[in-house]
Design a protein around this motif. Structure first.
Motif, PDB file in Angstrom:
ATOM      1  N   GLU A  84      39.138  51.490  37.663  1.00 51.31           N
ATOM      2  CA  GLU A  84      39.335  51.218  36.231  1.00 51.31           C
ATOM      3  C   GLU A  84      39.245  52.459  35.362  1.00 51.31           C
ATOM      4  O   GLU A  84      40.037  52.615  34.419  1.00 51.31           O
ATOM      5  CB  GLU A  84      38.326  50.175  35.766  1.00 51.31           C
ATOM      6  N   PRO A  85      38.313  53.423  35.613  1.00 52.77           N
ATOM      7  CA  PRO A  85      38.243  54.587  34.708  1.00 52.77           C
ATOM      8  C   PRO A  85      39.541  55.370  34.629  1.00 52.77           C
ATOM      9  O   PRO A  85      40.002  55.718  33.542  1.00 52.77           O
ATOM     10  CB  PRO A  85      37.097  55.426  35.308  1.00 52.77           C
ATOM     11  N   ILE A  86      40.164  55.681  35.764  1.00 51.35           N
ATOM     12  CA  ILE A  86      41.382  56.479  35.731  1.00 51.35           C
ATOM     13  C   ILE A  86      42.565  55.669  35.210  1.00 51.35           C
ATOM     14  O   ILE A  86      43.480  56.207  34.578  1.00 51.35           O
ATOM     15  CB  ILE A  86      41.681  57.065  37.126  1.00 51.35           C
ATOM     16  N   VAL A  87      42.555  54.347  35.430  1.00 53.04           N
ATOM     17  CA  VAL A  87      43.663  53.515  34.937  1.00 53.04           C
ATOM     18  C   VAL A  87      43.603  53.400  33.416  1.00 53.04           C
ATOM     19  O   VAL A  87      44.600  53.599  32.723  1.00 53.04           O
ATOM     20  CB  VAL A  87      43.629  52.133  35.610  1.00 53.04           C
ATOM     21  N   THR A  88      42.431  53.105  32.892  1.00 49.49           N
ATOM     22  CA  THR A  88      42.306  52.950  31.445  1.00 49.49           C
ATOM     23  C   THR A  88      42.416  54.280  30.718  1.00 49.49           C
ATOM     24  O   THR A  88      42.892  54.333  29.581  1.00 49.49           O
ATOM     25  CB  THR A  88      40.969  52.282  31.110  1.00 49.49           C
ATOM     26  N   ALA A  89      41.975  55.383  31.358  1.00 50.80           N
ATOM     27  CA  ALA A  89      42.065  56.687  30.701  1.00 50.80           C
ATOM     28  C   ALA A  89      43.498  57.123  30.508  1.00 50.80           C
ATOM     29  O   ALA A  89      43.797  57.909  29.598  1.00 50.80           O
ATOM     30  CB  ALA A  89      41.297  57.736  31.503  1.00 50.80           C
ATOM     31  N   ASN A  90      44.416  56.667  31.347  1.00 53.01           N
ATOM     32  CA  ASN A  90      45.822  57.043  31.245  1.00 53.01           C
ATOM     33  C   ASN A  90      46.691  55.883  30.770  1.00 53.01           C
ATOM     34  O   ASN A  90      47.894  55.842  31.044  1.00 53.01           O
ATOM     35  CB  ASN A  90      46.327  57.545  32.594  1.00 53.01           C
ATOM     36  N   LEU A  91      46.067  54.929  30.050  1.00 55.25           N
ATOM     37  CA  LEU A  91      46.797  53.798  29.438  1.00 55.25           C
ATOM     38  C   LEU A  91      47.526  52.979  30.483  1.00 55.25           C
ATOM     39  O   LEU A  91      48.632  52.472  30.247  1.00 55.25           O
ATOM     40  CB  LEU A  91      47.772  54.299  28.362  1.00 55.25           C
ATOM     41  N   GLY A  92      46.906  52.841  31.677  1.00 59.99           N
ATOM     42  CA  GLY A  92      47.518  52.042  32.730  1.00 59.99           C
ATOM     43  C   GLY A  92      47.214  50.565  32.560  1.00 59.99           C
ATOM     44  O   GLY A  92      46.511  50.133  31.628  1.00 59.99           O
ATOM     45  N   ARG A  93      47.729  49.754  33.496  1.00 65.41           N
ATOM     46  CA  ARG A  93      47.551  48.315  33.431  1.00 65.41           C
ATOM     47  C   ARG A  93      47.322  47.779  34.833  1.00 65.41           C
ATOM     48  O   ARG A  93      47.678  48.407  35.835  1.00 65.41           O
ATOM     49  CB  ARG A  93      48.773  47.636  32.805  1.00 65.41           C
ATOM     50  N   ALA A  94      46.708  46.597  34.897  1.00 66.04           N
ATOM     51  CA  ALA A  94      46.432  45.928  36.169  1.00 66.04           C
ATOM     52  C   ALA A  94      47.101  44.559  36.157  1.00 66.04           C
ATOM     53  O   ALA A  94      47.086  43.857  35.132  1.00 66.04           O
ATOM     54  CB  ALA A  94      44.926  45.790  36.392  1.00 66.04           C
ATOM     55  N   TYR A  95      47.699  44.186  37.293  1.00 62.53           N
ATOM     56  CA  TYR A  95      48.373  42.896  37.449  1.00 62.53           C
ATOM     57  C   TYR A  95      47.899  42.256  38.744  1.00 62.53           C
ATOM     58  O   TYR A  95      47.397  42.933  39.649  1.00 62.53           O
ATOM     59  CB  TYR A  95      49.895  43.055  37.487  1.00 62.53           C
ATOM     60  N   ALA A  96      48.093  40.947  38.810  1.00 66.45           N
ATOM     61  CA  ALA A  96      47.813  40.237  40.059  1.00 66.45           C
ATOM     62  C   ALA A  96      48.929  40.510  41.049  1.00 66.45           C
ATOM     63  O   ALA A  96      50.108  40.572  40.681  1.00 66.45           O
ATOM     64  CB  ALA A  96      47.671  38.736  39.807  1.00 66.45           C
ATOM     65  N   ALA A  97      48.563  40.704  42.327  1.00 63.43           N
ATOM     66  CA  ALA A  97      49.571  40.990  43.343  1.00 63.43           C
ATOM     67  C   ALA A  97      50.469  39.780  43.575  1.00 63.43           C
ATOM     68  O   ALA A  97      51.644  39.937  43.939  1.00 63.43           O
ATOM     69  CB  ALA A  97      48.900  41.421  44.644  1.00 63.43           C
ATOM     70  N   TYR A  98      49.947  38.576  43.370  1.00 65.94           N
ATOM     71  CA  TYR A  98      50.747  37.359  43.499  1.00 65.94           C
ATOM     72  C   TYR A  98      51.157  36.913  42.097  1.00 65.94           C
ATOM     73  O   TYR A  98      50.330  36.815  41.185  1.00 65.94           O
ATOM     74  CB  TYR A  98      49.947  36.258  44.193  1.00 65.94           C
ATOM     75  N   LYS A  99      52.424  36.649  41.931  1.00 60.36           N
ATOM     76  CA  LYS A  99      52.916  36.313  40.602  1.00 60.36           C
ATOM     77  C   LYS A  99      52.495  34.935  40.127  1.00 60.36           C
ATOM     78  O   LYS A  99      52.551  34.660  38.927  1.00 60.36           O
ATOM     79  CB  LYS A  99      54.439  36.434  40.566  1.00 60.36           C
ATOM     80  N   ASP A 100      52.083  34.046  41.065  1.00 64.58           N
ATOM     81  CA  ASP A 100      51.626  32.729  40.647  1.00 64.58           C
ATOM     82  C   ASP A 100      50.106  32.669  40.513  1.00 64.58           C
ATOM     83  O   ASP A 100      49.535  31.577  40.443  1.00 64.58           O
ATOM     84  CB  ASP A 100      52.103  31.662  41.639  1.00 64.58           C
ATOM     85  N   VAL A 101      49.463  33.829  40.478  1.00 67.85           N
ATOM     86  CA  VAL A 101      48.009  33.904  40.303  1.00 67.85           C
ATOM     87  C   VAL A 101      47.740  34.734  39.048  1.00 67.85           C
ATOM     88  O   VAL A 101      48.293  35.817  38.885  1.00 67.85           O
ATOM     89  CB  VAL A 101      47.324  34.539  41.531  1.00 67.85           C
ATOM     90  N   ASP A 102      46.927  34.237  38.177  1.00 65.50           N
ATOM     91  CA  ASP A 102      46.571  34.933  36.951  1.00 65.50           C
ATOM     92  C   ASP A 102      45.242  35.648  37.128  1.00 65.50           C
ATOM     93  O   ASP A 102      44.336  35.170  37.827  1.00 65.50           O
ATOM     94  CB  ASP A 102      46.473  33.955  35.777  1.00 65.50           C
ATOM     95  N   LEU A 103      45.135  36.802  36.460  1.00 64.34           N
ATOM     96  CA  LEU A 103      43.883  37.542  36.505  1.00 64.34           C
ATOM     97  C   LEU A 103      42.834  36.836  35.666  1.00 64.34           C
ATOM     98  O   LEU A 103      43.127  36.369  34.550  1.00 64.34           O
ATOM     99  CB  LEU A 103      44.080  38.969  35.979  1.00 64.34           C
ATOM    100  N   PRO A 104      41.592  36.737  36.149  1.00 64.64           N
ATOM    101  CA  PRO A 104      40.540  36.119  35.342  1.00 64.64           C
ATOM    102  C   PRO A 104      40.071  37.085  34.255  1.00 64.64           C
ATOM    103  O   PRO A 104      40.569  38.200  34.111  1.00 64.64           O
ATOM    104  CB  PRO A 104      39.431  35.837  36.369  1.00 64.64           C
ATOM    105  N   ALA A 105      39.114  36.644  33.464  1.00 59.14           N
ATOM    106  CA  ALA A 105      38.576  37.508  32.409  1.00 59.14           C
ATOM    107  C   ALA A 105      37.871  38.725  32.992  1.00 59.14           C
ATOM    108  O   ALA A 105      37.944  39.824  32.451  1.00 59.14           O
ATOM    109  CB  ALA A 105      37.621  36.703  31.518  1.00 59.14           C
ATOM    110  N   GLU A 106      37.188  38.563  34.108  1.00 57.50           N
ATOM    111  CA  GLU A 106      36.502  39.656  34.796  1.00 57.50           C
ATOM    112  C   GLU A 106      37.088  39.775  36.197  1.00 57.50           C
ATOM    113  O   GLU A 106      37.015  38.824  36.991  1.00 57.50           O
ATOM    114  CB  GLU A 106      34.989  39.403  34.859  1.00 57.50           C
ATOM    115  N   TYR A 107      37.682  40.913  36.491  1.00 58.27           N
ATOM    116  CA  TYR A 107      38.283  41.109  37.813  1.00 58.27           C
ATOM    117  C   TYR A 107      37.901  42.469  38.383  1.00 58.27           C
ATOM    118  O   TYR A 107      38.669  43.096  39.093  1.00 58.27           O
ATOM    119  CB  TYR A 107      39.809  40.986  37.738  1.00 58.27           C
ATOM    120  N   GLY A 108      36.665  42.891  38.086  1.00 57.21           N
ATOM    121  CA  GLY A 108      36.214  44.175  38.610  1.00 57.21           C
ATOM    122  C   GLY A 108      36.021  44.165  40.105  1.00 57.21           C
ATOM    123  O   GLY A 108      36.123  45.205  40.769  1.00 57.21           O
TER     124      GLY A 108
END
Length: 259
Positions: free
Chosen positions: A123-147
């Protein structure tokens, strides 16, 4: 004493005799060459008073004008100035340019290997460079906490400069294996069972063609633009979704029609 013959008692007096210094040519010459003397002689001449005033004014103006236009004498100050002896200037010694060592050069940050680890460490390097995280399966949604979710895919690859692209990671829930590619469907719909044929004495009829499966329907989906995607309530559309194309994904991050 008797008056001279042939004289009239009311005859005008003879004009006074003109002296040599009262000659008009002399006075005019002095008014031009040496105005003070010309003015003095003009007032001793036999001219009328108005002529004397005019001559005085003109000669005075001429005298003042000549004084104003006269250049001031230049003072000879060269003799008072000390003569400076030119001394040879020293030849400048070139200063060597220091060669920067590898430690002094600016290091370009590179993308580390994030696949297989928890998102909390990435997460530190992703958020520092304005990156984003997605679920690998398109029919699965990320929860509020996915650390604690695991990183299955990353973009850019490990070792690539971070500034070359926006970091993107695809996550999966702990205990769920990673798919072969991002935006894969985890829960595939089960096709309904085929209806049983009814017994009949009539000659057998040709069985109807099976209805197209969900996968066949997905292959026929086509969206002309993002407006059509939003009208079909399919935005945002991800890579692997029905109708996804690179036309709809301008930034190439695998997700189209985000806004």
């Amino acid at each position: 004493m008797y008056p001279p013959p042939h004289s009239h008692p009311y005859a005008p007096a003879p004009p006074p005799l003109r002296r040599w210094w009262q000659h008009p040519a002399l006075i005019i010459t002095l008014l031009v060459i040496f105005p003070p003397a010309g003015i003095a002689l003009a007032w001793t001449s036999l001219w009328k008073k108005s002529q004397k005033i005019v001559a005085t004014v003109l000669s005075g103006l001429w005298f003042l004008l000549s004084l104003l236009l006269q250049d001031p004498p230049e003072e000879d100050t060269k003799a008072d100035r000390p003569t400076a002896t030119a001394s040879p200037s020293p030849t400048p010694t070139p200063t060597p340019t220091p060669t920067p060592t590898p430690s002094e050069t600016e290091e370009v940050p590179v993308m580390p290997s994030l696949v297989g680890g928890a998102y909390a460490s990435a997460e530190p390097i992703v958020t520092a460079n304005l990156g984003r995280a997605y679920a690998a399966y398109k029919d699965v949604d990320l929860p509020a906490e996915y650390g604690t979710w695991l990183v299955c895919f990353q973009r850019p690859d490990a070792g690539a400069p971070v500034t070359s692209a926006v970091p993107v990671v695809y996550l999966t829930e702990p205990g769920v294996p990673c798919p072969a590619s991002p935006n894969t469907v985890l829960h595939k719909p089960t096709p309904p069972p085929a209806p049983k044929p009814r017994p009949t004495t009539q000659p057998p009829t040709v069985a109807p063609e099976p209805e197209p499966t969900q996968e066949a329907v997905e292959e026929d989906v086509y969206y002309a633009n993002c407006a059509a995607v939003r009208a079909a309530n399919a935005a945002p559309i991800r890579e692997g979704d029905p109708g996804y194309s690179r036309r709809l994904d301008r930034d190439g991050d695998g997700v189209g029609c985000e806004n």
